[in-house]
Motif scaffolding. Structure first.
Motif, mmCIF file in Angstrom:
data_model
loop_
_atom_site.group_PDB
_atom_site.id
_atom_site.type_symbol
_atom_site.label_atom_id
_atom_site.label_comp_id
_atom_site.label_asym_id
_atom_site.label_seq_id
_atom_site.Cartn_x
_atom_site.Cartn_y
_atom_site.Cartn_z
ATOM 1 N N GLY A 9 0.890 5.053 -2.344
ATOM 2 C CA GLY A 9 1.113 6.425 -3.307
ATOM 3 C C GLY A 9 0.410 6.923 -2.942
ATOM 4 N N ASN A 44 4.507 0.146 -3.394
ATOM 5 C CA ASN A 44 3.069 -0.490 -3.904
ATOM 6 C C ASN A 44 3.264 -1.389 -5.426
ATOM 7 N N ASP A 47 -1.001 -1.853 -7.654
ATOM 8 C CA ASP A 47 -2.084 -0.787 -8.672
ATOM 9 C C ASP A 47 -1.037 -1.079 -9.662
ATOM 10 N N ASP A 59 1.419 3.793 -7.812
ATOM 11 C CA ASP A 59 2.124 4.248 -6.411
ATOM 12 C C ASP A 59 4.195 4.469 -6.638
ATOM 13 N N SER A 215 -2.480 -1.366 -0.572
ATOM 14 C CA SER A 215 -1.038 -0.357 -0.187
ATOM 15 C C SER A 215 0.120 -1.489 0.421
HETATM 16 CA CA CA Z 1 -2.686 2.908 -3.810
#
Ligand code: CA
Ligand code: GDP
Length: 333
Positions: A9, A44, A47, A59, A215
Motif C-alpha cells: 500500500g 497485494n 490485507d 493495498d 506485502s
Molecule cells: Ca499493506
C-alpha cells in the motif's frame, strides 16, 4: 522499458509515483521520446478483509488512489476530504468492528466492488473497472483472484488464536507479540490473469519499499509468482534503514517470522536467487549479501524529487545488471 512492481500500500504507492516520474509516465510526450515505458503493478491482496458485507482491498485502493490523485496525502491511505458518517451510523447500530477507518467516499468504492462481486466478476476485472475512473497510469493487477488472507497467530494470555492481519495491525497496533504470520489460502491460489505474462514480458522487476513480510512476502507466496520472477532481473529497495522500519511496524512482522530487522537480513530473506540488485540507505553502506549487487544511496522518500531519484537509481541498476547478465550469456537470475 517494461517494469513489473510487486507492491503493497503506502510505501509501494509512494515509490510507484516516483517510478512513474522517473520513466516519464504521465508526463507530456516529447518529440524525442522514442521508447514506451510501462509499469505493471502486482498488488497485494493479503490485507483484504470483508467488513459489513463489503470486500475491502486496502493495498489495491491505496495504489489506485495515490496514483490517481485521490489519496489523503497526510495519512497515506484513504480518500482526500474524507468524512465518516457511515462509520458513525454503523457504530450507532452497535455494528462491529469499530476500529476500521471506513470513510464515506471510500465506501462508494467498496459498494461498486461488492456489486461486481455479486455479479460474478473476478477481482482482477473489478480492479480494472475501478481504475477506469482513477487512471493510475499503471496497469494494476491483484496478485490473485483467489481469496488469500494474512492471519496472525497471537497469544494474549487467553491462549493462542489466529486473528486477521488488519485486527492485529490496526486494532492492536502490532503490539501483541505475533508467533506466526500465515497466508491463509495461498497454497490453493494461483496468479491472477495477466500476472505471469507481465512478468514474462518484463525487462525488470523492481521491489519497492513495501512491507517485506505481509506485502511483498504475500505476493511472492502465491504459487508461480516468485518462480516466474527468479529468471528476471530483479532489483529491490530496502524498506529497512539503519535497523528500523522508516514508518510503521514492519519490524514486528520480521520478528514474527524470525528475520532480523536489517537491510541485509531482508535481502537474505527475499533470497539471492531472486534478487540481483539491492539498494540500501547510506546508513547501511557496507552491507554485503552474497550473490547480490548491493549499492548504497539515500533511501528516504521524503519528497517527490527524492522518491523519483530512488526509483531512477533502481531502474539504472536493473539496466546495468541486465546488461551484465546478457554479456555473461545469463538471464539475470
Ligand atoms: Ca499493506
Ligand atoms: P506497504 O507495505 O507498501 O503496504 O506499505 P507500508 O507503508 O505498510 O510499508 C512500507 C514499508 O516500507 C514500511 O514498513 C517501512 O519499512 C518502509 N518505508 C516506509 N517509508 C520508507 C521510506 O521513505 N524509505 C524506505 N527505504 N522505506 C520506507
Amino acid at each position: 522499458m517494461r517494469i513489473v512492481v510487486p507492491a503493497g500500500g503506502i510505501g509501494g504507492a509512494r515509490f510507484l509515483r516516483g517510478l512513474k516520474a522517473a520513466l516519464g509516465i504521465g508526463a507530456p510526450a516529447t518529440d524525442e521520446q522514442t521508447t514506451v515505458n510501462t509499469i505493471t503493478v502486482i498488488g497485494n491482496t493479503g490485507d483484504d478483509i470483508t467488513l459489513f458485507g463489503l470486500r475491502i482491498c486496502p493495498d489495491l485502493d491505496t495504489v489506485m488512489y495515490t496514483l490517481g490523485g485521490g489519496i489523503d496525502e497526510e495519512q497515506g491511505w484513504g480518500r482526500a476530504d474524507e468524512t465518516f458518517t457511515v462509520k458513525e451510523e454503523l457504530a450507532a447500530y452497535g455494528m462491529k468492528p469499530t476500529w476500521f477507518g471506513l470513510g464515506d467516499r471510500d465506501t462508494a468504492t467498496h459498494i461498486v466492488r461488492a456489486q461486481m462481486i455479486a455479479a460474478g466478476y473476478p477481482l482482477s476485472a473489478i480492479t480494472e473497472a475501478l481504475c477506469d475512473r482513477w487512471r493510475p497510469g499503471v496497469r494494476l493487477i491483484p496478485m490473485t483472484d483467489d481469496q488469500v488472507e494474512t492471519h496472525v497467530v497471537v497469544d494474549d494470555g487467553g491462549g493462542r488464536r489466529a486473528i486477521h492481519f488488519q485486527e492485529w495491525w490496526i486494532r492492536h497496533r502490532a503490539a501483541l507479540p505475533a508467533e506466526q504470520i500465515i497466508s491463509v489460502g495461498a497454497d490453493a491460489a494461483g496468479p491472477a490473469p495477466g500476472v505471469l505474462a507481465a512478468v514474462a514480458e518484463a525487462d525488470a522487476v523492481i521491489i519497492p519499499p513495501s512491507n517485506p513480510v505481509v506485502s511483498v512476502g504475500s505476493i511472492l507466496n502465491v504459487p508461480g509468482i516468485r518462480e516466474a520472477m527468479v529468471g528476471k532481473t530483479v532489483v529491490g529497495v530496502s524498506p529497512i534503514i539503519g535497523g528500523a522500519p522508516v514508518r510503521g511496524m514492519a519490524d514486528a512482522c520480521l520478528t514474527a517470522i524470525g528475520v532480523e530487522t536489517g537491510a541485509g537480513a531482508v535481502a537474505e530473506h527475499l533470497g539471492p536467487d531472486l534478487l540481483d540488485g539491492w539498494l540500501v540507505d547510506d546508513a547501511d553502506a557496507g552491507t554485503v549479501v552474497e550473490g547480490v549487487e548491493v549499492r548504497s544511496r539515500p533511501l528516504y522518500m521524503s519528497d517527490p524529487a527524492a522518491t523519483e531519484a530512488i526509483a531512477r537509481a533502481a531502474v539504472d541498476l536493473a539496466v546495468e545488471l541486465a546488461g551484465r547478465g546478457a554479456a555473461d550469456g545469463g538471464t539475470g537470475g
